[in-house]
Design a protein around this motif. Structure first.
Motif, PDB file in Angstrom:
ATOM      1  N   ASN A  31     -40.708  -4.910 -63.792  1.00  0.00           N
ATOM      2  CA  ASN A  31     -40.681  -4.542 -62.376  1.00  0.00           C
ATOM      3  C   ASN A  31     -41.288  -5.665 -61.528  1.00  0.00           C
ATOM      4  O   ASN A  31     -42.339  -5.503 -60.916  1.00  0.00           O
ATOM      5  CB  ASN A  31     -41.473  -3.237 -62.177  1.00  0.00           C
ATOM      6  CG  ASN A  31     -41.206  -2.614 -60.815  1.00  0.00           C
ATOM      7  OD1 ASN A  31     -40.495  -3.193 -59.994  1.00  0.00           O
ATOM      8  ND2 ASN A  31     -41.765  -1.446 -60.577  1.00  0.00           N
ATOM      9  N   PRO A 302     -45.149  -0.478 -53.100  1.00  0.00           N
ATOM     10  CA  PRO A 302     -44.750  -0.250 -54.492  1.00  0.00           C
ATOM     11  C   PRO A 302     -43.242  -0.443 -54.650  1.00  0.00           C
ATOM     12  O   PRO A 302     -42.528  -0.594 -53.659  1.00  0.00           O
ATOM     13  CB  PRO A 302     -45.128   1.210 -54.723  1.00  0.00           C
ATOM     14  CG  PRO A 302     -44.924   1.844 -53.376  1.00  0.00           C
ATOM     15  CD  PRO A 302     -45.193   0.778 -52.336  1.00  0.00           C
ATOM     16  N   ARG A 303     -42.785  -0.399 -55.871  1.00  0.00           N
ATOM     17  CA  ARG A 303     -41.332  -0.381 -56.106  1.00  0.00           C
ATOM     18  C   ARG A 303     -41.112   0.553 -57.289  1.00  0.00           C
ATOM     19  O   ARG A 303     -40.810   0.123 -58.394  1.00  0.00           O
ATOM     20  CB  ARG A 303     -40.827  -1.787 -56.420  1.00  0.00           C
ATOM     21  CG  ARG A 303     -39.316  -1.902 -56.410  1.00  0.00           C
ATOM     22  CD  ARG A 303     -38.923  -3.351 -56.482  1.00  0.00           C
ATOM     23  NE  ARG A 303     -37.486  -3.528 -56.407  1.00  0.00           N
ATOM     24  CZ  ARG A 303     -36.695  -3.580 -57.483  1.00  0.00           C
ATOM     25  NH1 ARG A 303     -37.216  -3.462 -58.678  1.00  0.00           N
ATOM     26  NH2 ARG A 303     -35.402  -3.768 -57.334  1.00  0.00           N
ATOM     27  N   TYR A 304     -41.322   1.835 -57.014  1.00  0.00           N
ATOM     28  CA  TYR A 304     -41.315   2.813 -58.104  1.00  0.00           C
ATOM     29  C   TYR A 304     -39.930   2.997 -58.707  1.00  0.00           C
ATOM     30  O   TYR A 304     -38.930   3.055 -57.989  1.00  0.00           O
ATOM     31  CB  TYR A 304     -41.825   4.182 -57.595  1.00  0.00           C
ATOM     32  CG  TYR A 304     -41.734   5.230 -58.664  1.00  0.00           C
ATOM     33  CD1 TYR A 304     -42.660   5.259 -59.697  1.00  0.00           C
ATOM     34  CD2 TYR A 304     -40.675   6.140 -58.687  1.00  0.00           C
ATOM     35  CE1 TYR A 304     -42.546   6.186 -60.718  1.00  0.00           C
ATOM     36  CE2 TYR A 304     -40.556   7.075 -59.709  1.00  0.00           C
ATOM     37  CZ  TYR A 304     -41.494   7.087 -60.721  1.00  0.00           C
ATOM     38  OH  TYR A 304     -41.381   7.987 -61.741  1.00  0.00           O
ATOM     39  N   LEU A 314     -50.248   3.605 -63.129  1.00  0.00           N
ATOM     40  CA  LEU A 314     -50.197   4.304 -61.837  1.00  0.00           C
ATOM     41  C   LEU A 314     -48.888   5.060 -61.627  1.00  0.00           C
ATOM     42  O   LEU A 314     -48.599   5.510 -60.515  1.00  0.00           O
ATOM     43  CB  LEU A 314     -50.391   3.303 -60.692  1.00  0.00           C
ATOM     44  CG  LEU A 314     -51.821   2.794 -60.528  1.00  0.00           C
ATOM     45  CD1 LEU A 314     -51.874   1.713 -59.464  1.00  0.00           C
ATOM     46  CD2 LEU A 314     -52.757   3.944 -60.149  1.00  0.00           C
ATOM     47  N   ALA A 315     -48.095   5.207 -62.706  1.00  0.00           N
ATOM     48  CA  ALA A 315     -46.747   5.771 -62.554  1.00  0.00           C
ATOM     49  C   ALA A 315     -46.770   7.132 -61.856  1.00  0.00           C
ATOM     50  O   ALA A 315     -45.938   7.393 -60.976  1.00  0.00           O
ATOM     51  CB  ALA A 315     -46.078   5.883 -63.915  1.00  0.00           C
ATOM     52  N   CYS A 318     -47.485   6.750 -58.077  1.00  0.00           N
ATOM     53  CA  CYS A 318     -46.359   6.175 -57.329  1.00  0.00           C
ATOM     54  C   CYS A 318     -45.173   7.138 -57.308  1.00  0.00           C
ATOM     55  O   CYS A 318     -44.425   7.179 -56.332  1.00  0.00           O
ATOM     56  CB  CYS A 318     -45.971   4.816 -57.910  1.00  0.00           C
ATOM     57  SG  CYS A 318     -47.302   3.617 -57.781  1.00  0.00           S
TER      58      CYS A 318
HETATM   59  S1  SF4 Z   1     -46.151   2.589 -61.133  1.00  0.00           S
HETATM   60 FE1  SF4 Z   1     -46.446   1.916 -59.046  1.00  0.00          FE
HETATM   61  S2  SF4 Z   1     -47.777   0.141 -59.156  1.00  0.00           S
HETATM   62 FE2  SF4 Z   1     -46.977   0.502 -61.184  1.00  0.00          FE
HETATM   63  S3  SF4 Z   1     -45.164  -0.836 -61.303  1.00  0.00           S
HETATM   64 FE3  SF4 Z   1     -44.462   1.184 -60.691  1.00  0.00          FE
HETATM   65  S4  SF4 Z   1     -44.432   1.152 -58.469  1.00  0.00           S
HETATM   66 FE4  SF4 Z   1     -45.666  -0.601 -59.144  1.00  0.00          FE
END
Ligand code: SF4
Length: 384
Positions: A31, A302-304, A314-315, A318
């Motif tokens: 990502n 972010p780019r979830y 942090l999934a 996000c």
């Molecule tokens: S969970 Fe959030 S911070 Fe982590 S890569 Fe995905 S979008 Fe980015």
């Protein structure tokens, strides 16, 4: 300390930095467009600790049993004095008996940022000594520290070991190999996500080692494209070593690193005073209000994607954020790519039912959405 380091330290606050590791590096390729993650990783922020403080599930957390299994296997391979590892390297790289020797760098300094710098300096001195003089006696460096430029910032990396394979004296050159020790059994190398993660990790170490050698004028081919992967043999606890070609991952990681947005640019976009400090009290328990931390996270972009669960602590944060904001990416990468250009589900629905008029660029997407809507309605009517 550079001003960039000082700005990143301020983002991290009072906690010690967490160096890049297999997951952060694998995530760079998974990502690369996530600014939030780029900033948190560059600042060495413990994302698992953020997730824990926010009261969220921690998708990447390993059980204590798994962690102690990892440590026990690594100890078995590297101790005492790397005897087992040297045996494996003799077999895999064809090292001759007189040329094997071992140096453990884990005891240089203590467990903080300055210790990483000390271990890096010591690693650098030993590596350059071996590169300049292939008759140098040191063959195996245990717990070395390398440095890789990530988005214009120096990230410290800790490979398990680096082996130096001397060539014949006529060539006056030796080859360095990255050695990774993993406690998982390899059943099918070509179809093993853990092997892939290990290879991506090793690719970063190869790039870092090449960066170190280039600073002294040595060409990239001083570092092998193949890593030595040490794992248990089948399901036993007996270690075995395999040479794994990492060339494609090295090229891919190198490309991704080149495309990462520069950190100063990302830092400039943050409101003044932004920090992700958990403000731990004397008992080490964070005192920062959760809403305050969530607000600080919201200042980063972010780019979830649902794939974040495989590589980022942090999934769940996000994901909730993307769902609460009705963002298209909450529906998955395929949907996001299919209707690229639309940011929210509400916009997509309003365009589909005619409450919004599409721009010229959106006409073909809206046509597809209306067709999908009609198919869905027909299916429902058929079921009814
Ligand atoms: S969970 Fe959030 S911070 Fe982590 S890569 Fe995905 S979008 Fe980015």
């Amino acid at each position: 300390m550079s001003s960039l380091d000082a700005r990143l330290d301020a983002l991290r606050g009072s906690s010690p930095p967490v160096p890049h590791n297999a997951r952060t590096l694998a995530a760079l390729t998974a990502n690369p467009g996530c600014d939030r993650r780029s900033l948190l990783d560059a600042a060495g922020i413990d994302k698992d600790a953020l997730a824990a403080h926010l009261g969220l599930p921690r998708p990447l957390r390993k059980s204590r049993l798994a962690l102690s299994h990892d440590v026990a296997f690594e100890r078995q391979v590297t101790g005492p004095n790397g005897a087992e590892l040297l045996r494996l390297l003799r077999e895999t790289l064809g090292l001759t008996l007189p040329e094997v020797s071992y140096e453990d760098l884990s005891s240089v300094g203590d467990a903080n940022a300055s210790s990483l710098q000390l271990r890096y300096s010591r690693t650098r001195a030993l590596i350059l000594s071996a590169a300049r003089d292939p008759s140098d006696a040191r063959t195996l460096l245990d717990h070395p520290v390398l440095r890789l430029t990530v988005a214009g910032h120096q990230a410290y990396l800790e490979p398990d070991a680096i082996a130096f394979q001397r060539h014949d004296t006529a060539q006056r050159q030796g080859t360095f190999h990255i050695v990774e020790i993993k406690s998982f059994a390899v059943i099918d190398e070509a179809d093993n996500t853990k092997v892939t993660a290990a290879v991506i990790q090793a690719a970063a170490y190869v790039l870092a080692l090449r960066e170190l050698l280039a600073s002294d004028g040595h060409p990239p081919d001083h570092v092998s494209d193949s890593l030595v992967l040490v794992t248990p043999l089948n399901f036993s606890d007996r270690p075995t070593a395999t040479l794994v070609n990492a060339l494609q991952k090295i090229k891919s990681l190198s490309r991704h690193l080149g495309r990462l947005r520069r950190l100063p640019e990302l830092l400039d976009q943050l409101p003044p005073g932004t920090t992700f400090d958990l403000a731990a009290g004397p008992d080490e328990i964070p005192t920062r209000p959760r809403s305050d931390l969530a607000a600080a996270l919201a200042t980063t972009r972010p780019r979830y994607t649902p794939g974040c669960r495989q590589h980022c602590d942090l999934a769940f944060h996000c994901r909730s954020e993307a769902r609460n904001q009705g963002r298209i990416e909450a529906l998955g990468t395929e949907v996001r790519d299919d209707i690229a250009g639309l940011e929210t589900i509400a916009t997509a629905l309003a365009l589909t039912d005619g409450h919004l008029h599409p721009s010229r660029d959106q006409a073909h997407i809206v046509q597809a959405l209306r067709h999908a809507h009609q198919v869905h309605a027909d299916l429902l009517a058929g079921i009814g």
